[in-house]
Design a protein around this motif. Structure first.
Motif, PDB file in Angstrom:
ATOM      1  N   GLY A   1      -5.840  -4.522   8.438  1.00 60.05           N
ATOM      2  CA  GLY A   1      -6.498  -4.703   7.785  1.00 60.05           C
ATOM      3  C   GLY A   1      -8.100  -5.657   8.238  1.00 60.05           C
ATOM      4  O   GLY A   1      -8.163  -6.295   7.849  1.00 60.05           O
ATOM      5  N   GLU A   2      -8.218  -4.323   8.970  1.00 62.52           N
ATOM      6  CA  GLU A   2      -9.918  -4.165   9.288  1.00 62.52           C
ATOM      7  C   GLU A   2     -10.538  -3.655   8.524  1.00 62.52           C
ATOM      8  O   GLU A   2     -11.607  -4.369   8.377  1.00 62.52           O
TER       9      GLU A   2
ATOM     10  N   ALA B   1     -10.152  -1.050   2.763  1.00 62.36           N
ATOM     11  CA  ALA B   1      -9.900   0.513   1.883  1.00 62.36           C
ATOM     12  C   ALA B   1      -8.478   0.235   0.999  1.00 62.36           C
ATOM     13  O   ALA B   1      -9.302   1.358   0.063  1.00 62.36           O
TER      14      ALA B   1
ATOM     15  N   CYS C   1      -2.367  -3.502   2.253  1.00 62.70           N
ATOM     16  CA  CYS C   1      -1.889  -2.464   3.584  1.00 62.70           C
ATOM     17  C   CYS C   1      -0.629  -3.732   4.386  1.00 62.70           C
ATOM     18  O   CYS C   1       0.552  -3.325   5.313  1.00 62.70           O
TER      19      CYS C   1
ATOM     20  N   ASN D   1      -5.584  -7.815   1.293  1.00 61.39           N
ATOM     21  CA  ASN D   1      -5.241  -6.106   1.954  1.00 61.39           C
ATOM     22  C   ASN D   1      -3.826  -5.831   1.132  1.00 61.39           C
ATOM     23  O   ASN D   1      -2.645  -6.568   1.744  1.00 61.39           O
TER      24      ASN D   1
ATOM     25  N   LEU E   1       0.918  -1.309  -0.264  1.00 63.17           N
ATOM     26  CA  LEU E   1      -0.122   0.275  -0.105  1.00 63.17           C
ATOM     27  C   LEU E   1       1.459   1.492   0.127  1.00 63.17           C
ATOM     28  O   LEU E   1       0.765   2.122  -0.720  1.00 63.17           O
TER      29      LEU E   1
END
Ligand SMILES: Cc1cc2nc3c(=O)[nH]c(=O)nc-3n(C[C@H](O)[C@H](O)[C@H](O)COP(=O)(O)OP(=O)(O)OC[C@H]3O[C@@H](n4cnc5c(N)ncnc54)[C@H](O)[C@@H]3O)c2cc1C
Ligand code: FES
Ligand code: FES
Length: 493
Positions: free
Chosen positions: A43-44, A47, A69, A67, A25
């Motif tokens: 990871g929640e 986005a 990120c 994810n 990311l």
């Protein structure tokens, strides 16, 4: 270093000079691809979701949403990703973007690129079948009639890792459920017919920090033998959080998630062997309900985005007392295969955990696979007690595996517990209280009282010690109320 590159939206982009700990990311956004957003960096929220080209069982490719990120960018050397920018343009929207816009599924738009990528993964899923088609290889017929599957076969769980603060989820679901099938000339659809990129051995050192993807398992074992402080990374769904939130900077990271020996899944006569680095979504797909206890566990484990990268090896590798797979694997009587330069050894999972986040695994060993003995127990159940139904950490997890004979006698019992001690553990006293007894309410009530006292639960921000004990006590009663044996056999007991 100049050869280290990732193909993003069809264009090869070099990684020269990028810090060793950088996530996909950070790198995407630093290079101007700011479609993927940072909402949480742990990871929640989803986005940051992007699509990763991963190997499909038939030799082709799958577009797997992950994810960005959490993935170390060097883990993507030689790989292909697609971000929201690669789906469509303002003048030529991708079908998922078009449907999101038509259904009013986007307001501030911060979450939208992530939703679009998760939705695109499901749009291109080759085994997505419509509700009236009973050919789905993963779910039974009824699964497609539930409100969590669209008439187009869209599995709403595909969006379980994406959060939206402003739209409300119904328009997003409407968009998902109105998607058709990809056109034959869709380039991302056509890409699925060719093999996914192969693993590329990587050795990058930047400012004293090193990222290595060894070419073979032998090289990996030698490396961790020579460098006992090396940090193994598989899906990076735990490690990525450590890097982003706790500022962890490992001097040497060794990527293992593409090692073939850690990605096997074999169903034999007397056991099922699952490679430690096979992503949980892939295990779920390939087992296709063959292990009912795991089939119950998977939907409750994090989100689809996390399961697309997270692994059994990583879950056991952390040694966490609240990991969700250990209770289930304990109930299944699982053995752990540890590999080192000296060869392999097998350890009962019940003997693997030694104390808080400590295990019998030596620094120069990795988990190569897990082995689940066959036949499986007849009655199994997984209860995860958490504040939310999806994407939450367990307060308590209980897994049961019981054999009950034709005389309604419990002939074998294994019960795995998580969240009630410094390690996951077997509820041995409860097991003993059940074995040899008739499976009836009297047995269950007295065994429940014993189960309530197993472990040494503590109070923390998730739950009090008393609550955890109460949940243990009620779990066996809940199992009893749902077993066919209680209906069909008790009358004859
Ligand atoms: C948003 C979110 C939700 C989550 N929800 C859940 C949940 O519901 N339940 C749950 O149990 N967990 C949950 N997790 C934690 C995490 O996803 C799991 O622990 C997952 O199984 C980790 O697998 P991984 O491959 O990503 O591990 P990694 O992050 O790659 O590694 C984790 C640790 O294990 C070690 N390791 C990895 N593979 C091996 C191996 N083969 N041999 C030896 N050591 C190894 C690594 O060195 C590292 O210390 C969640 C995480 C996030 C970010
Ligand atoms: S930024 Fe929230 S999941 Fe990645
Ligand atoms: S549209 Fe604003 S967060 Fe989803």
């Amino acid at each position: 270093m100049n050869d280290i590159a990732v193909t993003v939206n069809g264009e090869r982009r070099g990684l020269a000079g990028v810090p060793a700990h950088a996530t996909a990311l950070d790198w995407l956004r630093d290079t101007g691809l700011s479609g993927s957003k940072e909402g949480c960096a742990e990871g929640e929220c989803g986005a940051c979701a992007m699509l990763l080209a991963t190997p499909a069982v038939d030799g082709g490719t799958s577009w797997t949403p992950v994810n960005a990120c959490l993935v170390p960018v060097y883990a993507l050397n030689g790989q292909e990703v697609v971000t929201a920018e690669g789906l469509g343009t303002i003048d030529d929207l991708h079908p998922v973007q078009e449907k999101l816009a038509e259904a009013g599924g986007s307001q501030c738009g911060y979450c939208t690129p992530g939703f679009a990528c998760s939705m695109a993964g499901e749009y291109y899923r080759e085994d997505r079948v419509a509700a009236d088609d009973d050919a789905c290889p993963v779910h039974d017929d009824d699964a497609h009639d539930d409100p969590e599957h669209g008439p187009n076969g869209f599995d709403l769980h595909a969006l379980s890792g994406n959060l939206c603060r402003c739209t409300g989820y119904r328009p997003i679901r409407d968009a998902a459920y109105s998607l058709g099938a990809p056109e034959a000339d869709d380039p991302l659809r056509q890409r699925l017919d060719k093999p996914a990129p192969v693993a590329v051995a990587t050795d990058a050192e930047i400012d004293g920090a090193r990222f290595i993807r060894p070419a073979t398992l032998t090289d990996t074992l030698q490396l961790i033998h020579d460098e006992p402080d090396a940090v193994l990374v598989a899906g990076s769904t735990d490690f990525g959080v450590e890097v982003n939130i706790r500022g962890r900077r490992a001097p040497l990271v060794v990527a293992i998630e593409q090692l073939e020996e850690l990605r096997t899944l074999e169903i034999g006569d007397d056991m099922i062997e699952i490679g430690a680095a096979l992503p949980l979504s892939e295990v779920e797909r390939r087992l296709a309900g063959r292990v009912p206890l795991l089939a119950q566990l998977f939907p409750q484990f994090a989100s689809r985005l996390i399961r697309n990268r997270g692994t059994f090896g990583g879950n056991l590798g952390t040694g966490s007392p609240i990991g969700d797979t250990p209770p289930a694997l304990l109930a299944l009587g699982t053995r752990v295969v540890l590999a080192s330069v000296l060869g392999e050894r097998e350890v009962e999972l019940s003997e693997y955990f030694t104390s808080y986040r400590q295990t019998v695994r030596a620094a120069d060993e990795l988990i190569r696979a897990i082995r689940i003995p066959l036949p499986l127990a007849e009655v199994t159940a997984f209860h995860k007690i958490a504040k939310r139904r999806f994407d939450d950490i367990s307060s308590v997890a209980v897994a049961f595996a019981l054999d009950i004979d034709d005389e309604n006698i419990v002939t074998a019992a294994r019960i795995g517990l998580g969240g009630v001690a410094a390690t996951p553990l077997r509820a041995r006293a409860t097991e003993e209280a059940l074995i040899g007894k008739p499976w009836n309410i009297a047995t269950v009530q007295s065994a429940s009282a014993i189960l309530k006292g197993e472990g040494t639960p503590m109070s923390d921000h998730r739950a009090s010690a008393d609550y955890r004990s109460l949940m243990l006590g009620s779990a066996l009663l809940k199992l009893y109320s749902t077993t066919k044996h209680s209906d069909s056999k008790e009358a004859t007991a």
